[in-house]
Design an enzyme around this catalytic site. Structure first.
Site, mmCIF file in Angstrom:
data_model
loop_
_atom_site.group_PDB
_atom_site.id
_atom_site.type_symbol
_atom_site.label_atom_id
_atom_site.label_comp_id
_atom_site.label_asym_id
_atom_site.label_seq_id
_atom_site.Cartn_x
_atom_site.Cartn_y
_atom_site.Cartn_z
ATOM 1 N N HIS A 68 2.120 4.831 -1.108
ATOM 2 C CA HIS A 68 2.022 3.482 -1.598
ATOM 3 C C HIS A 68 2.543 2.513 -0.541
ATOM 4 O O HIS A 68 3.021 1.620 -0.960
ATOM 5 C CB HIS A 68 1.809 2.769 -2.836
ATOM 6 C CG HIS A 68 0.688 3.812 -4.103
ATOM 7 N ND1 HIS A 68 -0.796 3.522 -4.052
ATOM 8 C CD2 HIS A 68 0.911 5.462 -4.639
ATOM 9 C CE1 HIS A 68 -1.359 4.175 -4.774
ATOM 10 N NE2 HIS A 68 -0.810 5.588 -5.113
ATOM 11 N N CYS A 79 -2.499 7.606 -0.847
ATOM 12 C CA CYS A 79 -2.481 8.207 -1.364
ATOM 13 C C CYS A 79 -3.766 9.469 -2.279
ATOM 14 O O CYS A 79 -3.916 10.122 -1.542
ATOM 15 C CB CYS A 79 -2.447 7.393 -3.344
ATOM 16 S SG CYS A 79 -1.604 8.622 -4.432
ATOM 17 N N GLU A 81 1.327 -0.185 0.275
ATOM 18 C CA GLU A 81 0.793 -1.733 -0.720
ATOM 19 C C GLU A 81 2.175 -2.335 -1.732
ATOM 20 O O GLU A 81 2.175 -3.243 -2.143
ATOM 21 C CB GLU A 81 0.125 -1.401 -0.957
ATOM 22 C CG GLU A 81 -0.643 -1.035 -2.667
ATOM 23 C CD GLU A 81 -0.826 0.568 -2.049
ATOM 24 O OE1 GLU A 81 -1.336 1.095 -3.120
ATOM 25 O OE2 GLU A 81 -0.553 1.379 -1.513
#
Length: 213
Positions: free
Chosen positions: A186, A82, A188
């Site tokens: 992202h 990011c 994650e």
């Protein structure tokens, strides 16, 4: 093979979420707060949430900027996430600070579009623009979770590994150059798709590290 991967802590990253994602892949991360923490690392992760200028200021205070430049110059693996992707470039419309300059190009505000809201927030399907170790050639299209108002404009379009449609345009989603990788989304927070991407990076990293010894 046990990998030693450093997660850079400069006060602007969602460290816990990144750590948990790698934990699910049976990979621990070492927190990097300064140059002395870099010893024995095979790869680094530069996360980031927030704005460009405060991020560069915080990073400067860690004394890691010269080390990161040497790291990439020595062709060692680094993954930006990011805001971490944006910091790799030379400058940003969001602020006045110089970026790390590890990739040629700049960060621009997302183009105004009647079809898309800014910030760009939510799930989007990736377009694969070139072969890249983060993606397997036989994998189905991947959807990733984005939250951003700015995007990278690399000087060398060959640095773009993946893009995403935004209104009538395409914007940078993934960059890859030598062993420097970064994603605007992202991973994650991207469920199974993000987990697969990180798993692919680890598999590539293990192969690269094995070849060194």
């Amino acid at each position: 093979m046990i990998l030693n991967i450093g997660l850079i802590d400069y006060g602007m990253g969602n460290l816990h979420s990144v750590e948990q994602s790698f934990k699910r892949l049976n990979q621990s991360l070492k927190i990097i707060s300064g140059p002395n923490d870099l010893s024995n690392c095979d790869a680094l992760i530069l996360p980031g949430v927030g704005s460009f200028d405060p991020a560069m200021k915080n990073l400067q205070q860690t004394n890691l900027i010269p080390e990161l430049k040497k790291w990439v110059l020595n062709n060692k693996p680094l993954l930006g996430i990011c805001l971490g992707l944006q910091l790799l470039f030379e400058s940003s419309d969001e602020g006045k600070s110089k970026g790390l300059g590890l990739l040629k190009g700049t960060i621009k505000h997302l183009p105004k579009s009647e079809k898309q809201l800014i910030p760009h927030m939510g799930w989007a399907e990736l377009n694969q623009d070139k072969e890249c170790p983060l993606f397997k050639s036989n994998s189905s299209p991947q959807w990733m979770y984005f939250v951003h108002s700015y995007s990278a404009i690399p000087s060398d379009k060959n640095d773009i590994a993946s893009s995403v449609n935004f209104g009538d345009e395409k914007i940078t989603a993934v960059v890859w150059k030598k062993k420097l990788a970064a994603c605007q989304f992202h991973p994650e927070k991207s469920g199974r798709s993000g987990e697969l991407l990180l798993s692919n990076w680890l598999a590539w990293l293990k192969k690269e590290t094995k070849d060194l010894y």
